[in-house]
Design a protein around this motif. Structure first.
Motif, PDB file in Angstrom:
ATOM      1  N   THR A  72       0.829  -1.209   0.000  1.00 58.80           N
ATOM      2  CA  THR A  72       0.000   0.000   0.000  1.00 58.80           C
ATOM      3  C   THR A  72       0.864   1.260   0.000  1.00 58.80           C
ATOM      4  OG1 THR A  72      -1.581  -1.192   1.378  1.00 58.80           O
ATOM      5  CG2 THR A  72      -1.937   1.162   1.132  1.00 58.80           C
ATOM      6  N   GLY A  73       1.893   1.284   0.859  1.00 52.72           N
ATOM      7  CA  GLY A  73       2.632   2.536   1.025  1.00 52.72           C
ATOM      8  C   GLY A  73       4.084   2.480   0.587  1.00 52.72           C
ATOM      9  N   GLY A  74       4.610   1.301   0.340  1.00 55.88           N
ATOM     10  CA  GLY A  74       6.044   1.175   0.099  1.00 55.88           C
ATOM     11  C   GLY A  74       6.480   1.698  -1.258  1.00 55.88           C
ATOM     12  N   LEU A  94       7.524   5.279   5.447  1.00 60.54           N
ATOM     13  CA  LEU A  94       6.659   4.400   4.647  1.00 60.54           C
ATOM     14  C   LEU A  94       5.414   5.193   4.273  1.00 60.54           C
ATOM     15  CD1 LEU A  94       6.056   1.470   3.622  1.00 60.54           C
ATOM     16  CD2 LEU A  94       4.962   1.061   5.818  1.00 60.54           C
ATOM     17  N   GLY A  95       5.212   5.380   2.987  1.00 62.55           N
ATOM     18  CA  GLY A  95       4.087   6.204   2.541  1.00 62.55           C
ATOM     19  C   GLY A  95       4.448   7.671   2.656  1.00 62.55           C
ATOM     20  N   GLU A  96       3.433   8.522   2.682  1.00 61.30           N
ATOM     21  CA  GLU A  96       3.686   9.958   2.720  1.00 61.30           C
ATOM     22  C   GLU A  96       3.859  10.457   4.146  1.00 61.30           C
ATOM     23  OE1 GLU A  96       1.329  13.039   0.598  1.00 61.30           O
ATOM     24  OE2 GLU A  96       0.525  11.281  -0.442  1.00 61.30           O
ATOM     25  N   LEU A  97       4.738  11.417   4.298  1.00 62.37           N
ATOM     26  CA  LEU A  97       4.932  12.017   5.608  1.00 62.37           C
ATOM     27  C   LEU A  97       3.616  12.661   6.078  1.00 62.37           C
ATOM     28  CD1 LEU A  97       7.501  12.195   7.363  1.00 62.37           C
ATOM     29  CD2 LEU A  97       7.766  14.555   6.571  1.00 62.37           C
ATOM     30  N   HIS A  98       3.333  12.554   7.327  1.00 64.79           N
ATOM     31  CA  HIS A  98       2.110  13.089   7.974  1.00 64.79           C
ATOM     32  C   HIS A  98       0.844  12.309   7.612  1.00 64.79           C
ATOM     33  CE1 HIS A  98       4.825  16.307   8.761  1.00 64.79           C
ATOM     34  NE2 HIS A  98       4.684  16.898   7.583  1.00 64.79           N
ATOM     35  N   ARG A  99       0.890  11.564   6.552  1.00 57.68           N
ATOM     36  CA  ARG A  99      -0.320  10.861   6.108  1.00 57.68           C
ATOM     37  C   ARG A  99      -0.202   9.351   6.283  1.00 57.68           C
ATOM     38  NH1 ARG A  99      -2.571  15.140   4.507  1.00 57.68           N
ATOM     39  NH2 ARG A  99      -1.708  16.565   2.967  1.00 57.68           N
ATOM     40  N   GLY A 100       0.376   8.988   7.375  1.00 58.51           N
ATOM     41  CA  GLY A 100       0.552   7.559   7.644  1.00 58.51           C
ATOM     42  C   GLY A 100      -0.765   6.805   7.739  1.00 58.51           C
ATOM     43  N   MET A 101      -1.834   7.505   8.157  1.00 54.67           N
ATOM     44  CA  MET A 101      -3.113   6.810   8.308  1.00 54.67           C
ATOM     45  C   MET A 101      -3.639   6.296   6.970  1.00 54.67           C
ATOM     46  SD  MET A 101      -3.656   6.473  11.431  1.00 54.67           S
ATOM     47  CE  MET A 101      -5.276   5.733  11.435  1.00 54.67           C
ATOM     48  N   ARG A 129       3.669  15.808  13.198  1.00 54.13           N
ATOM     49  CA  ARG A 129       3.062  17.110  13.489  1.00 54.13           C
ATOM     50  C   ARG A 129       1.708  16.888  14.153  1.00 54.13           C
ATOM     51  NH1 ARG A 129       1.596  19.008   7.342  1.00 54.13           N
ATOM     52  NH2 ARG A 129      -0.412  17.933   7.189  1.00 54.13           N
ATOM     53  N   GLY A 130       1.113  17.964  14.658  1.00 53.72           N
ATOM     54  CA  GLY A 130      -0.229  17.869  15.234  1.00 53.72           C
ATOM     55  C   GLY A 130      -0.220  17.424  16.693  1.00 53.72           C
ATOM     56  N   THR A 131      -1.451  17.230  17.228  1.00 52.85           N
ATOM     57  CA  THR A 131      -1.567  16.864  18.639  1.00 52.85           C
ATOM     58  C   THR A 131      -1.955  15.394  18.798  1.00 52.85           C
ATOM     59  OG1 THR A 131      -3.837  17.632  18.584  1.00 52.85           O
ATOM     60  CG2 THR A 131      -2.199  19.183  19.408  1.00 52.85           C
ATOM     61  N   GLU A 132      -1.934  14.921  20.038  1.00 53.06           N
ATOM     62  CA  GLU A 132      -1.906  13.489  20.299  1.00 53.06           C
ATOM     63  C   GLU A 132      -3.004  12.647  19.646  1.00 53.06           C
ATOM     64  OE1 GLU A 132      -1.266  12.314  24.398  1.00 53.06           O
ATOM     65  OE2 GLU A 132      -1.868  10.260  23.884  1.00 53.06           O
ATOM     66  N   HIS A 133      -4.232  13.173  19.527  1.00 50.10           N
ATOM     67  CA  HIS A 133      -5.303  12.299  19.024  1.00 50.10           C
ATOM     68  C   HIS A 133      -5.703  12.583  17.577  1.00 50.10           C
ATOM     69  CE1 HIS A 133      -5.554  10.626  22.986  1.00 50.10           C
ATOM     70  NE2 HIS A 133      -5.679  11.845  23.491  1.00 50.10           N
ATOM     71  N   GLU A 134      -4.900  13.360  16.890  1.00 49.52           N
ATOM     72  CA  GLU A 134      -5.230  13.716  15.514  1.00 49.52           C
ATOM     73  C   GLU A 134      -4.739  12.663  14.528  1.00 49.52           C
ATOM     74  OE1 GLU A 134      -4.712  17.923  13.631  1.00 49.52           O
ATOM     75  OE2 GLU A 134      -3.616  17.839  15.532  1.00 49.52           O
ATOM     76  N   ALA A 135      -5.549  12.417  13.483  1.00 49.09           N
ATOM     77  CA  ALA A 135      -5.104  11.468  12.449  1.00 49.09           C
ATOM     78  C   ALA A 135      -4.013  12.107  11.598  1.00 49.09           C
ATOM     79  CB  ALA A 135      -6.276  11.045  11.580  1.00 49.09           C
ATOM     80  N   ASP A 136      -4.218  13.363  11.299  1.00 46.61           N
ATOM     81  CA  ASP A 136      -3.199  14.042  10.494  1.00 46.61           C
ATOM     82  C   ASP A 136      -1.921  14.204  11.315  1.00 46.61           C
ATOM     83  OD1 ASP A 136      -2.502  15.782   8.064  1.00 46.61           O
ATOM     84  OD2 ASP A 136      -2.003  17.068   9.785  1.00 46.61           O
ATOM     85  N   GLY A 137      -0.811  14.030  10.661  1.00 45.19           N
ATOM     86  CA  GLY A 137       0.463  14.224  11.366  1.00 45.19           C
ATOM     87  C   GLY A 137       1.072  12.929  11.866  1.00 45.19           C
ATOM     88  N   ILE A 138       0.395  11.811  11.612  1.00 40.43           N
ATOM     89  CA  ILE A 138       0.982  10.509  11.957  1.00 40.43           C
ATOM     90  C   ILE A 138       1.751  10.010  10.733  1.00 40.43           C
ATOM     91  CG2 ILE A 138       0.466   8.090  12.506  1.00 40.43           C
ATOM     92  CD1 ILE A 138      -2.052   9.129  13.987  1.00 40.43           C
TER      93      ILE A 138
END
Ligand SMILES: Cc1cc2nc3c(=O)[nH]c(=O)nc-3n(C[C@H](O)[C@H](O)[C@H](O)COP(=O)(O)OP(=O)(O)OC[C@H]3O[C@@H](n4cnc5c(N)ncnc54)[C@H](O)[C@@H]3O)c2cc1C
Lengths: 379, 393
Positions: A102-104, A224-231, A174-183
């Motif tokens: 998917t992300g590699g 792996l995949g795009e930065l910040h968009r790991g989800m 980036r972002g705060t602890e419970h945000e999807a963005d930034g993982i």
């Protein structure tokens, strides 16, 4: 397309069943446990599984795999659920491979997939940070360091974490602890000196690990995949994981049910077979029906993965919620219907409830998935 | 494969051209259902057109052989037709016990003469059939039925009664289980006989349901003449045929658990009625029950689909039909319980335009009968336990 297995799939099912019944019946799990094995699985058996081609099922042909799809791997997982055979199939061959496909990048795939297909490289997913499965709650930090990153934090419940050669770690860029963005996701060598691993055994012989990362320095090519968009990678991986776990739960439930049905036809009380009591018959009939439903949705889910359906999150949560509840009910009823002997360690039936509880809890139990399903449907 | 795709696009184009717009809307109430029959008054011109067009293609009974007026489709083609109909939310052109119950039994057990006589009018929706199985003292224990036939050479004289005959007063013809040999053991003296409800000596008495409606009757036979050539299969062999017919009835009833073509998801109705709070239904307990229900709805639907994929078109699902009957009806009851919870105090309204004359409350009450009609849930579980699981006793 019809909801039935084709001939090739039926053959795979049969060969998987034969192999597992012969090489890794339930006594295999018991031996692993009683011998104090720390890996949680048998490396010898694993290399035989690789010889059978199971480690390569999901890997694309261009990377040395069989490209036989989720439907194929699901069949093997279901059969290994029947024998409760421990192996890294779920962590490495299902979720690890899905993460890479998917992300590699091409380079990452070339680096890992051929070895995974050969059974000589294990992957593990380090995404949780507390006791409850919550993939968006990520405090582990990935700070820019030189050209790459430095990871610091603690990951929990990493299935096969202590066995893996490479970890797939989620960390916040980036972002705060419970945000999807930034993982973001990172491929990290498990023997990195900044990683401290605490292996632990769960209910049956399976093992997992808590892992502490202390300034783990990695290069930019580890992303792996795009930065910040790991989800965007993690969601499909967890969906595949949930459906794969469900396939295994289906095998667990079927086997526990069939053994119980056998007992109802063999054990006598009051001068008759206990299977002639209507109170037990009706409960058995409902379990049978519930399992039939589980077969249909697991088949549907595996097909949906192969086709890349767009509402996979909804489907995956539907399936994991249903399979968790059904398999739990069936494996608990299995003990009840065996009476006292069902409570003994010497008798095998209790192993099914244990495995069920593990599969159902790791990566989200039915409460998690019911909630997620409702959310996916817009309520 | 190509042929199937071609069929799909032909069907799509044909439906586009022939299915009237108003037949692509969900039913507003039970009054919108088309039952057909001699005395049927179409609710609209569209309803009549839709039935006629579909009947001409034989698609009211898609899998029946063409020589009896059916569509002659195999499993895969019939599935495509069904998918294409639900894609445009087309209403079934007709609801018919002829198509769902007696037709399949005739196809398997009937003489050529009986098939030619009865099947084409069923396909065209001209004759409305009713079921005479249950009696006051023969419900779950159906084989203990007492309505009896006396042999008069070429015909029988029948006396006795049937009860819970759905739409008894609207039926044109009845298929009934009658004891033709009182000496034989109870399962071996029964025949399945067909007769016109206008035959002298038949009368019906309506029975009101808890829903306030009276769709069924008690049916009395008083020296009623029934023809021997209207016995399906051999005389006294009716029990086997009766059970076969029941598997088709149960499959039909099992469908009530499926989201009907064009019907709204329960959660959509809940969101409309109750609104969202931060993207969620505000009562988390109700929300969970709705989620569990919607999951089970998908499970049931896919399992029926899988079972049909594994069975020849038009063939019986066998004892599995009992499983589907059990799940489908228990699901439909849950659906109405949840609809009542969502409707809350408004759902109690029994009369008045606002409530569409208590439509929801009446349907909720009617749904309680789902797990009784066609054999109770307990009987279905008995069948699964014995016939599928092989449990003793
Ligand atoms: C809405 C509706 C429409 C109907 N339409 C028709 C129709 O068109 N034609 C027709 O012929 N019939 C029709 N029926 C009748 C229906 O088939 C019977 O009501 C049904 O088979 C049950 O029989 P009974 O009412 O005599 O209940 P009983 O058999 O007296 O059952 C009473 C209770 O005892 C339980 N019970 C009985 N035996 C057992 C057992 N062995 N094990 C465990 N529990 C048991 C039952 O499950 C039930 O809960 C209809 C019924 C309803 C409600």
């Amino acid at each position: 397309m019809t909801l039935v297995l084709n001939e090739e799939q039926l053959m795979l099912k049969e060969s998987a069943r034969d192999f597992l019944q012969q090489r890794a019946p339930l006594s295999h799990l018991r031996e692993l446990r009683d011998s104090g094995n720390t890996r949680g699985y048998s490396p010898e058996l694993w290399s035989e599984m690789a010889d059978m081609g199971w480690t390569a099922i999901l890997v694309p042909e261009q990377y040395g795999g069989l490209e036989y799809g989720y439907s194929g791997l699901g069949i093997v997982l279901e059969e290994s659920g029947r024998t409760l055979t421990p192996s890294p199939l779920l962590s490495t061959c299902l979720m690890g491979v899905t993460a890479l496909t998917t992300g590699g990048s091409d380079e990452q795939r070339r680096k890992y997939l051929p070895e995974v297909a050969a059974g000589s490289h294990l992957l593990a997913l380090a995404v949780n940070e507390s006791s409850v499965h919550a993939p968006c709650s990520v405090a582990t930090a990935a700070q820019a360091s030189g050209e790459g990153f430095s990871l610091t934090g603690r990951k929990t419940a990493v299935i096969d974490g202590h066995n893996a050669d490479t970890l797939i770690v989620s960390a916040r860029t980036r972002g705060t602890e419970h945000e999807a963005d930034g993982i973001s996701l990172f491929l990290v060598p498990a023997d990195h000196p900044g990683i401290h691993t605490e292996r632990y055994r769960v209910l049956d012989t399976h093992t997992a690990a808590h892992m502490t990362l202390d300034k783990v320095e990695i290069g930019p090519d580890a992303v792996l995949g795009e930065l910040h968009r790991g989800m965007a990678v993690l969601d499909p991986v967890l969906n595949a994981g949930a459906i794969g776990q469900s396939a295994e739960l289906l095998g667990v439930a079927q086997e526990a049910f069939e053994r119980t049905l056998g007992y109802l036809k063999e054990r006598k009380q009051f001068g008759v077979l206990i299977g002639s009591f209507q109170a037990l018959q009706h409960r058995a009939a409902v379990m049978f029906g519930d399992i039939e439903q589980c077969k249909s949705i697991v088949l549907k889910g595996l097909r949906a993965l192969d086709k890349g359906d767009e509402n996979l999150s909804e489907i995956a949560s539907l399936i994991k919620a249903k399979l968790s509840e059904t398999a739990h009910h069936v494996t608990a009823e299995a003990i009840q219907m065996h009476g006292g002997i069902g409570m003994t360690d010497e008798f095998d039936i209790g192993f099914f409830l244990k495995r069920c509880q593990i599969l159902e809890t790791f990566l989200g139990d039915h409460y998690f998935h019911l909630d997620r399903f409702a959310g996916q449907r817009g309520y | 494969m190509r042929e199937l795709e071609q069929f799909r696009s032909d069907v799509r184009a044909w439906l586009e051209a022939h299915c009237p717009e108003s037949m692509r809307e969900p039913y507003r109430s039970e009054a919108d259902v088309c039952w057909g029959g001699r005395n049927w008054k179409f609710q609209s011109e569209d309803q009549e057109i839709w039935l006629r067009c579909m009947a001409e293609k034989g698609w009211t009974a898609p899998t029946w052989p063409a020589q009896y007026g059916g569509g002659g489709l195999d499993r895969e083609h019939a599935k495509i037709l069904k998918q294409e109909m639900s894609r445009i939310k087309a209403r079934p052109p007709i609801y018919s016990f002829g198509i769902a119950m007696i037709g399949p039994a005739l196809l398997k057990y009937g003489s050529e003469e009986l098939k030619m006589q009865h099947l084409p009018p069923i396909v065209r929706g001209e004759i409305r059939w009713v079921q005479g199985y249950s009696e006051p003292n023969a419900g779950s224990d159906l084989a203990s039925l007492q309505a009896r036939a006396d042999d008069q050479g070429d015909h029988y004289i029948v006396n006795g009664s049937k009860i819970w005959t759905s739409y008894g007063e609207k039926g044109d013809w009845m298929f009934a289980l009658i004891r033709t040999d009182s000496e034989a053991p109870k399962h071996q003296g029964i025949s399945l006989i067909l007769f016109d409800m206008q035959t002298p000596g038949i009368s019906t008495r309506p029975i009101q349901l808890i829903s306030g409606k009276s769709p069924f009757t008690e049916t009395f036979f008083e020296n009623t003449r029934m023809e021997k050539n209207q016995v399906v299969g051999e005389p006294n062999q009716g029990w086997t045929i009766a059970k076969y017919l029941l598997t088709h009835e149960r499959e039909m009833i099992g469908e009530t658990g499926n989201l009907q073509s064009g019907a709204e998801l329960l959660s959509h109705i809940a969101v409309k009625k109750l609104g969202l709070d931060n993207g969620r239904l505000s009562n988390p307990v109700l929300r969970t029950d709705i989620a569990r229900f919607e999951i089970d709805e998908v499970c049931h639907q896919l399992t029926m689909e899988r079972a049909r994929d594994e069975t020849k078109a038009g063939a019986s699902l066998g004892p599995s039909a009992s499983m589907f009957k059990y799940y489908g009806t228990e699901l439909n009851k849950r659906r109405y319980e949840l609809l009542m919870a969502v409707g809350a105090q408004d759902a109690l309204i029994w009369e008045g335009a606002d409530s569409n004359e208590g439509e929801l409350a009446r349907r909720w009450l009617r749904s309680k009968g789902n797990s009784i009609e066609g054999g109770t849930s307990e009987i279905q579980l008995n069948i699964v336990a014995k016939r599928i699981l092989g449990l003793p006793g």
